[in-house]
Design an enzyme around this catalytic site. Structure first.
Site, short mmCIF file in Angstrom:
data_model
loop_
_atom_site.label_atom_id
_atom_site.label_comp_id
_atom_site.label_asym_id
_atom_site.label_seq_id
_atom_site.Cartn_x
_atom_site.Cartn_y
_atom_site.Cartn_z
N CYS A 157 -8.85 -6.78 -23.68
CA CYS A 157 -9.46 -7.55 -24.77
C CYS A 157 -10.53 -6.78 -25.53
CB CYS A 157 -10.09 -8.83 -24.22
SG CYS A 157 -8.84 -10.02 -23.83
N1 CO8 Z 1 -0.76 -28.46 -19.71
C1 CO8 Z 1 -1.28 -29.50 -19.02
N2 CO8 Z 1 -2.16 -29.36 -18.02
C2 CO8 Z 1 -2.54 -28.11 -17.71
C3 CO8 Z 1 -2.04 -26.98 -18.37
C4 CO8 Z 1 -1.11 -27.18 -19.42
N3 CO8 Z 1 -0.57 -26.17 -20.10
N4 CO8 Z 1 -2.61 -25.88 -17.85
C5 CO8 Z 1 -3.44 -26.31 -16.88
N5 CO8 Z 1 -3.40 -27.65 -16.78
C6 CO8 Z 1 -4.12 -28.52 -15.85
C7 CO8 Z 1 -4.56 -27.77 -14.60
O1 CO8 Z 1 -3.53 -27.71 -13.65
C8 CO8 Z 1 -5.75 -28.56 -14.15
O2 CO8 Z 1 -5.29 -29.68 -13.43
P1 CO8 Z 1 -6.12 -30.22 -12.18
O3 CO8 Z 1 -7.49 -30.59 -12.73
O4 CO8 Z 1 -5.30 -31.36 -11.69
O5 CO8 Z 1 -6.22 -29.05 -11.23
C9 CO8 Z 1 -6.36 -29.07 -15.45
O6 CO8 Z 1 -5.32 -28.97 -16.44
C10 CO8 Z 1 -7.53 -28.22 -15.87
O7 CO8 Z 1 -7.15 -26.83 -15.76
P2 CO8 Z 1 -8.15 -25.65 -15.96
O8 CO8 Z 1 -9.39 -25.92 -15.18
O9 CO8 Z 1 -7.43 -24.36 -15.75
O10 CO8 Z 1 -8.43 -25.84 -17.52
P3 CO8 Z 1 -9.53 -25.16 -18.37
O11 CO8 Z 1 -10.27 -26.20 -19.08
O12 CO8 Z 1 -10.29 -24.12 -17.63
O13 CO8 Z 1 -8.66 -24.38 -19.46
C11 CO8 Z 1 -8.04 -22.11 -19.92
C12 CO8 Z 1 -7.77 -23.36 -19.08
C13 CO8 Z 1 -7.73 -22.46 -21.37
C14 CO8 Z 1 -7.14 -20.98 -19.45
C15 CO8 Z 1 -9.54 -21.71 -19.80
O14 CO8 Z 1 -9.92 -21.66 -18.46
C16 CO8 Z 1 -9.86 -20.39 -20.43
O15 CO8 Z 1 -9.58 -20.13 -21.58
N6 CO8 Z 1 -10.53 -19.50 -19.69
C17 CO8 Z 1 -10.92 -18.21 -20.19
C18 CO8 Z 1 -9.79 -17.31 -20.01
C19 CO8 Z 1 -9.96 -16.00 -20.75
O16 CO8 Z 1 -10.77 -15.79 -21.60
N7 CO8 Z 1 -9.10 -15.14 -20.39
C20 CO8 Z 1 -9.02 -13.93 -21.03
C21 CO8 Z 1 -7.60 -13.63 -21.13
S1 CO8 Z 1 -7.23 -12.52 -22.38
C22 CO8 Z 1 -7.60 -10.95 -21.88
O17 CO8 Z 1 -8.46 -10.69 -21.12
C23 CO8 Z 1 -6.75 -9.88 -22.43
C24 CO8 Z 1 -5.69 -9.57 -21.45
C25 CO8 Z 1 -4.73 -8.63 -22.07
C26 CO8 Z 1 -3.77 -9.26 -23.03
C27 CO8 Z 1 -2.61 -9.87 -22.38
C28 CO8 Z 1 -1.44 -10.10 -23.37
C29 CO8 Z 1 -0.29 -10.83 -22.76
#
Ligand code: CO8
Length: 374
Positions: A157
């Site tokens: 990133c």
């Molecule tokens: N639909 C419905 N429900 C879902 C979904 C979905 N798609 N996904 C998760 N849920 C559920 C979970 O199972 C969970 O259920 P429960 O409470 O029963 O366990 C509930 O929703 C809440 O889940 P989360 O706690 O995971 O939800 P968040 O509010 O944390 O949101 C995110 C998830 C959006 C992933 C969030 O945590 C986030 O954005 N975090 C930051 C991540 C980040 O910045 N990552 C960087 C990645 S990019 C990077 O570094 C570059 C990599 C290289 C590039 C790669 C290219 C391919």
């Protein structure tokens, strides 16, 4: 040599197709329903886990994403395939990623009022390159008829901000006069479209920036680079294991472990305070405070992360004008996010206005540039 270094142009190239959250979720849910039906007895006896359903409202609320661009849509939503169908190109054809890079580079060159012949160094920097060698940057250099040198960088990133820092240092040191930094983020081949937690996160895009000495700059909108800052700290919370060694490991080459996977909650909790401290420290180093900033061009991974980081530093919510969001249109585009935000939202700044470009993500890696409108 100790000359003033400027950011003189930027460009964004959008791939031709989009996928909305609804389209993506319909495909994922159809795939999951079929998987669950096909494996009903194993799911019933507990030997196979049931696939959970995804939801478009969840995606928008949790991330701010409404749609993403995709280079090749064919195949990505097909539940028999679940990955884009990218045609193989021959060695004597321009590679997919070089084409991405050239498209954005042309826009940035025009924005900077530069010809390709003015450029003497090319950095292609992104989360993945489609091959190890020859470098994509050298192919871009040839396609644009640039004399000089090129090299590729991978910093997930923070690939864009770290490359801009290298460009800044090269111009400062006099080893290059005008550097083209390109971020051809072709992310879709690394997305696991069968994984509910990450199938919605990424989009494809290409961005480019021109860095040069102040004395050669003829651009209408240019910025003095007041300082750059980079920090890394190892974490397994965002990981992709695919690489050339995969050929020699006796395992399924395209298993989920080799695609993008993350502990999104963990990333959120750890990276937000790191990024806020990084920006505060960087501003202090160049003699500014968060209140002095007219604009924050932040990494675009999650709208809630950006709100939290700016609130930590300002003591209030940043307005959308102060910290623009492009996630709704682009999703997370790895290193390109902060550059898209900059490219789309900087021309209204007036001379003397100060802003920060900051990325944060896998590695962990955090990179920033504090810039001042000339
Ligand atoms: N639909 C419905 N429900 C879902 C979904 C979905 N798609 N996904 C998760 N849920 C559920 C979970 O199972 C969970 O259920 P429960 O409470 O029963 O366990 C509930 O929703 C809440 O889940 P989360 O706690 O995971 O939800 P968040 O509010 O944390 O949101 C995110 C998830 C959006 C992933 C969030 O945590 C986030 O954005 N975090 C930051 C991540 C980040 O910045 N990552 C960087 C990645 S990019 C990077 O570094 C570059 C990599 C290289 C590039 C790669 C290219 C391919």
């Amino acid at each position: 040599m100790n000359q003033s270094v400027v950011l003189s142009g930027a460009g964004v190239w959008n791939p031709p197709h989009t996928i909305t959250n609804e389209e993506l979720v319909d495909s994922y849910n159809a795939y999951s329903a079929k998987f669950n039906a096909d494996n009903a007895s194993a799911i019933a006896d507990g030997s196979v886990a049931e696939m959970p359903m995804s939801s478009a409202p969840f995606i928008q609320k949790a991330s701010g994403i409404k749609q993403r661009y995709i280079y090749i849509k064919d195949g990505a939503l097909d539940i028999e395939r679940m990955r884009p169908r990218i045609p193989k190109r021959a060695d004597d054809e321009l590679s997919h990623q070089a084409e991405f890079a050239v498209n954005a580079a042309k826009i940035a060159l025009e924005d900077a009022n530069k010809e390709a012949s003015d450029v003497d160094a090319v950095i292609v920097s992104c989360a993945y390159t489609e091959r190890a060698y020859p470098a994509i940057s050298i192919e871009v250099q040839q396609a644009l008829e640039i004399e000089g040198f090129g090299f590729d960088m991978l910093v997930a990133c923070s690939a864009a901000t770290f490359a801009l820092q290298r460009a800044y240092e090269m111009v400062k040191a006099g080893t290059a006069k005008c550097v083209l930094v390109v971020n051809p983020e072709l992310t879709s081949p690394q997305v696991n479209y069968k994984d509910r937690d990450s199938h919605f996160i990424f989009g494809d895009v290409s961005t480019a920036v021109i860095i040069e000495g102040a004395e050669t700059c003829t651009s209408e909108h240019s910025y003095d680079i007041l300082g750059t800052k980079a920090v890394t700290q190892f974490s397994n919370n965002i990981r992709s294991n695919f690489g050339y060694v995969s050929h020699a490991i006796d395992d399924e080459v395209f298993n989920p472990d080799n695609l993008f996977h993350q502990n999104g909650r963990g990333v959120f909790k750890e990276v937000c305070p790191m990024a806020a401290k990084h920006i505060e420290d960087h501003l202090n180093e160049v003699g500014y405070t968060p209140e002095d900033l007219t604009r924050w061009w932040l990494h675009q991974a999650n709208i809630n992360m950006n709100l939290l980081i700016s609130k930590r530093l300002l003591g209030r919510d940043a307005t959308i004008e102060e910290a623009p969001i492009v996630l709704d249109e682009y999703a997370n585009t790895a290193s390109a996010g902060s550059i898209i935000a900059f490219t789309k939202y900087h021309k209204d700044l007036v001379s003397g206005n100060v802003g920060v470009i900051c990325s944060f993500g896998a590695g962990y890696s955090i990179g920033s540039l504090v810039i001042k409108k000339r």
